[in-house]
Design an enzyme around this catalytic site. Structure first.
Site: not given
Length: 615
Positions: A2, A27, A75, A101-102, A488, A492, A495, A511, A610
Site C-alpha cells: 500500500c 510498493r 494491496w 495501510n495495514g 536467489e 528472481k 518473481e 535426492h 516491495k
C-alpha cells in the site's frame, strides 16, 4: 504494501498526490484512489487498477481545485480488489475520510458492534470499520477528530498507518502509525504525508518520521503536533534532512527500474564500502561494530533473521562468518523465528537484514530477540526506517533507493556489508592471517570493477534468455557460497517472469530434482573455479546424460564446462567468499530479459510488494 500520499498547504494538491502515488507504485498494489477537499466540496475518485486508470477516472469525475487531499494505492487484504474496496473510505455521515495501510485484526468484532448501533458498510474492508469507529467515538464522546482517532486506535488490534480528515473542519489532517511507515515532509506553510519520502523529495528536504504508536495533527499554517497514542503525551518532532535526490528515483533513460538498479551495482557496492574499507591502512571502520566489538567477539553464536532476498544474503553471510571469523551462525526466516519460541539469550547476537527497514516479520523478530536479552544489529538500506531505529546498532547499505520490487542491488550491498563485518571480526579474533586479511580487502575493493565487467555480458545473456523464455520450469544449482545464489536466481525468475524455478545445492540434485530433468528442463549451474569445481562438473555431466539444457555460470577462461554446457556466461575471477557478488549478476539479467520478452510488468510483478509491512 500500500502507499499513502497526502498534502495540505498552498499548492494544488492533485498533481502532488497523483505524482506521489506513481512514485509509490513500487510498493505493490491493485487499486488506487484520491480524495480532494477545497473547503466546501469533497470529491472522491477510486478504481481497481493502476494509478494511470485513476488519472483517467479523475479527469472524468473531478474538477475541484483543492489545497488539501489524500491518495492511496491499495494491496488487498480484506476484500477483493475492486472499486468499492479501494481507498479512500467515508464514514456513514460522509464527513470523515480515511486512507489506511495495514490490518485491523479485530475488525470483525468491531464491525458487529457498529452494526448493532446502526452503522452500515458498503465495502468488505477493515478500513471502513475503522473510520466508522472513529466517527462513533467522535459523536459519543463529543470530542474533536484528533481525540477521536486516539481513542479509537486504543481499541483496535493490528497494524496501521492512517491519514484522516473531517470535511466539517477544513485545514487539518490527522495521521497515526503502528507497524507501517509514515513520513511527514515539512515545507514553508505546507505539509506532505507519505509512506516514504519519495513523493515529496523535490518540495522539501526536511522530514519527520512517526514512530510506532504516535499520531500527529497537521494544520495548515501551524507547527506539527505529535502525541503518543497510549498516554497522550507530547513528543518533540525530530526533523531529519533527507539524503536522497530526485534523480535517484527516476529511470534515468533505462526501460525499467530493475535494469537501472542492476547497472547501478558497481557504484552501489562502492558507496557501501566507501569510508569503511581502508585498504592502504589495512583496516575496516564500522562504528556500529567498533562500538560493540565485545558483543560480537563474546557471542556464543550469531542468529541472522530476514525474509526473501535478504534471507538469501543471510545464507551467504553464514558461510562467510563461519569460514573467516569461525563464529557459529544460524539463519532464520523472520516469519518462522517469531512464532517458534526460539531459544535466545544475552550471549547471542542477532543480525536483522531488510532492504526497506520496515519488514513486519523482521521487526517482530527484532522485538522478540531484544526481549530475550540479545544484542540486535540491523542491516538495512533506508535511513530512518523502523529497523534502523529499533535495533541496538547497525549499518546502512547505502545502495540508494531501490524501486524495482525484485531486489537486485540490495542483495549485493547487503553481502558487501556482511563481508566487511565478517572480515573485521576475523581480524579481531585472529582467525585470519594478516596476509589473507589484506588480500580479502584488496579483492573486495576490486569487486565494483569486476561487477562492471560482468555486466558487459548483457547482450549475450539476452540471447540466452531468448532461447529459454518459453520454459515453464527451471532448476538452479550451486554449491558452498553459491548455493544461496542459486536460491536467489530462482527467486528472481519466479518473481518477475512467473516461471516456476527452484534453487538447490548441486549435491542434492540426486535426492529428488534429477527426476525432473529432461530435454525441456533448463538447468542453470554456478560452476566457478573456486569451491568444489570438480564436484559441480560431475553434476553437470549427470544433467547432460539426461538431456537437460545446461547454462553454466563460469569463471573467465573456463574451457571444461564450456565443452559440456549448452551455454556459458563468464564472470571475472575473485576469492570464493566474494564470488556471490559476481555470480548473481548474470542471473539477475537472465530473469530480467526473460520477463521483458514475456511482456511482464518487470518493476511491479503481480501480487508482490516491495515493502511487506503486514504479516
Amino acid at each position: 504494501m500500500c502507499g499513502i500520499v497526502g498534502y495540505i498547504g498552498h499548492r494544488e494538491a492533485y498533481p502532488i498526490i497523483i505524482e506521489g502515488l506513481k512514485r509509490l507504485e513500487y510498493r505493490g498494489y491493485d487499486s488506487a484512489g484520491i480524495a480532494l477537499f477545497d473547503g466546501t466540496d469533497l470529491k472522491v475518485s477510486k478504481t481497481k487498477g493502476k494509478v494511470a486508470d485513476l488519472e483517467h477516472r479523475v479527469a472524468d469525475e473531478i474538477t475541484t481545485h483543492a489545497n488539501l487531499g489524500i491518495g492511496h494505492t491499495r494491496w488487498a487484504t480484506h476484500g477483493v480488489p475492486n472499486d468499492l474496496n479501494a481507498h479512500p473510505h467515508y464514514s456513514n455521515s460522509g464527513n470523515l475520510v480515511i486512507i489506511h495501510n495495514g490490518i485491523i485484526e479485530n475488525y470483525d468484532s468491531l464491525r458487529k458492534e457498529l452494526i448493532s448501533r446502526g452503522y452500515t458498510f458498503k465495502s468488505d474492508t477493515d478500513t471502513e470499520v475503522l473510520i466508522n469507529l472513529i466517527e462513533d467515538v467522535k459523536i459519543k464522546e463529543d470530542v474533536k477528530l484528533g481525540k477521536a482517532v486516539q481513542i479509537a486506535l486504543n481499541q483496535v488490534v493490528g497494524a496501521y498507518s492512517i491519514a484522516v480528515f473531517d470535511k466539517t473542519k477544513p485545514g487539518e489532517i490527522v495521521i497515526a502509525r503502528l507497524g507501517s511507515p509514515l513520513a511527514v515532509g515539512i515545507g514553508e506553510n505546507e505539509f506532505f504525508i507519505a509512506s516514504d519520502a519519495s513523493p515529496f523529495i523535490e518540495y522539501t528536504k526536511n522530514a519527520v518520521y512517526l514512530e510506532d504508536e504516535e499520531m500527529a495533527i497537521i494544520r495548515s499554517g501551524k507547527d506539527i503536533k505529535i502525541r503518543k497514542i497510549k498516554d497522550d503525551s507530547l513528543v518533540d518532532p525530530y526533523v531529519q534532512e533527507l539524503q536522497m535526490n530526485l534523480e535517484q528515483i527516476e529511470k534515468g533513460g533505462y526501460d525499467h527500474f530493475m535494469l537501472k538498479e542492476i547497472y547501478e551495482q558497481p557504484n552501489a557496492i562502492k558507496d557501501t564500502y566507501r569510508g569503511r574499507l581502508l585498504v592502504k591502512k589495512g583496516i575496516i571502520k564500522m562504528s556500529g561494530v567498533d562500538d560493540n566489538i565485545e558483543k560480537f567477539l563474546n557471542a556464543n553464536r550469531i542468529v541472522i533473521v530476514a525474509c526473501g532476498t535478504s534471507w538469501h544474503a543471510g545464507l551467504v553471510a553464514e558461510y562467510i562468518f563461519e569460514d573467516l571469523a569461525r563464529i557459529p551462525v544460524e539463519v532464520e526466516y523472520a516469519s518462522e523465528f517469531r512464532y517458534r519460541n526460539p531459544v535466545i539469550t544475552n550471549k547471542d547476537v542477532v543480525i536483522a537484514i531488510s532492504q526497506s527497514g520496515e519488514t513486519a516479520d523482521t521487526l517482530a523478530a527484532i522485538k522478540l530477540a531484544k526481549a530475550n536479552g540479545a544484542f540486535v544489529f540491523g542491516v538495512c538500506n533506508v535511513v530512518g526506517s523502523s529497523i534502523a531505529r529499533e535495533t541496538n546498532a547497525g549499518a546502512y547499505t547505502h545502495a540508494g533507493p531501490e524501486i524495482g520490487v525484485a531486489s537486485t542491488k540490495a542483495f549485493t550491498t547487503q553481502i558487501t556489508v556482511l563481508s566487511l563485518i565478517a572480515l573485521k571480526l576475523a581480524k579481531a579474533k585472529g582467525a585470519i592471517s594478516n596476509s589473507d586479511y589484506r588480500y580479502h580487502l584488496q579483492e573486495l575493493e576490486l569487486i565494483p570493477e569486476k561487477v562492471a565487467k560482468a555486466l558487459t555480458s548483457d547482450m549475450h545473456i539476452k540471447a540466452v534468455a531468448d532461447t529459454y523464455k518459453e520454459a515453464r520450469n527451471c532448476l538452479y544449482l550451486g554449491r558452498g557460497y553459491n548455493f544461496p545464489v542459486a536460491l536467489e536466481g530462482a527467486l528472481k525468475l519466479k518473481e518477475i517472469s512467473y516461471i516456476h524455478a527452484e534453487g538447490y545445492p548441486a549435491a542434492e540434485m540426486k535426492h529428488g530434482p534429477i527426476a525432473l530433468i529432461d530435454e525441456q528442463m533448463p538447468v542453470i549451474v554456478i560452476a566457478t573455479k573456486k569451491g568444489h569445481y570438480e564436484k559441480v562438473v560431475s553434476n553437470i555431466q549427470e544433467i547432460k546424460s539426461r538431456k537437460g539444457k545446461i547454462i553454466g555460470i563460469v569463471t573467465e577462461g573456463d574451457t571444461h564446462v564450456k565443452e559440456l554446457a549448452d551455454h556459458v556466461i563468464e564472470v571475472p575471477e575473485t576469492l570464493e567468499p566474494l564470488s556471490p557478488l559476481l555470480t548473481t549478476i548474470p542471473l539477475q539479467l537472465l530473469s530480467y530479459h526473460i520477463a521483458v520478452m514475456l511482456g511482464k510488468n518487470v518493476d511491479q510483478p503481480r501480487n508482490l510488494a516491495k515493502s511487506v509491512t503486514v504479516e
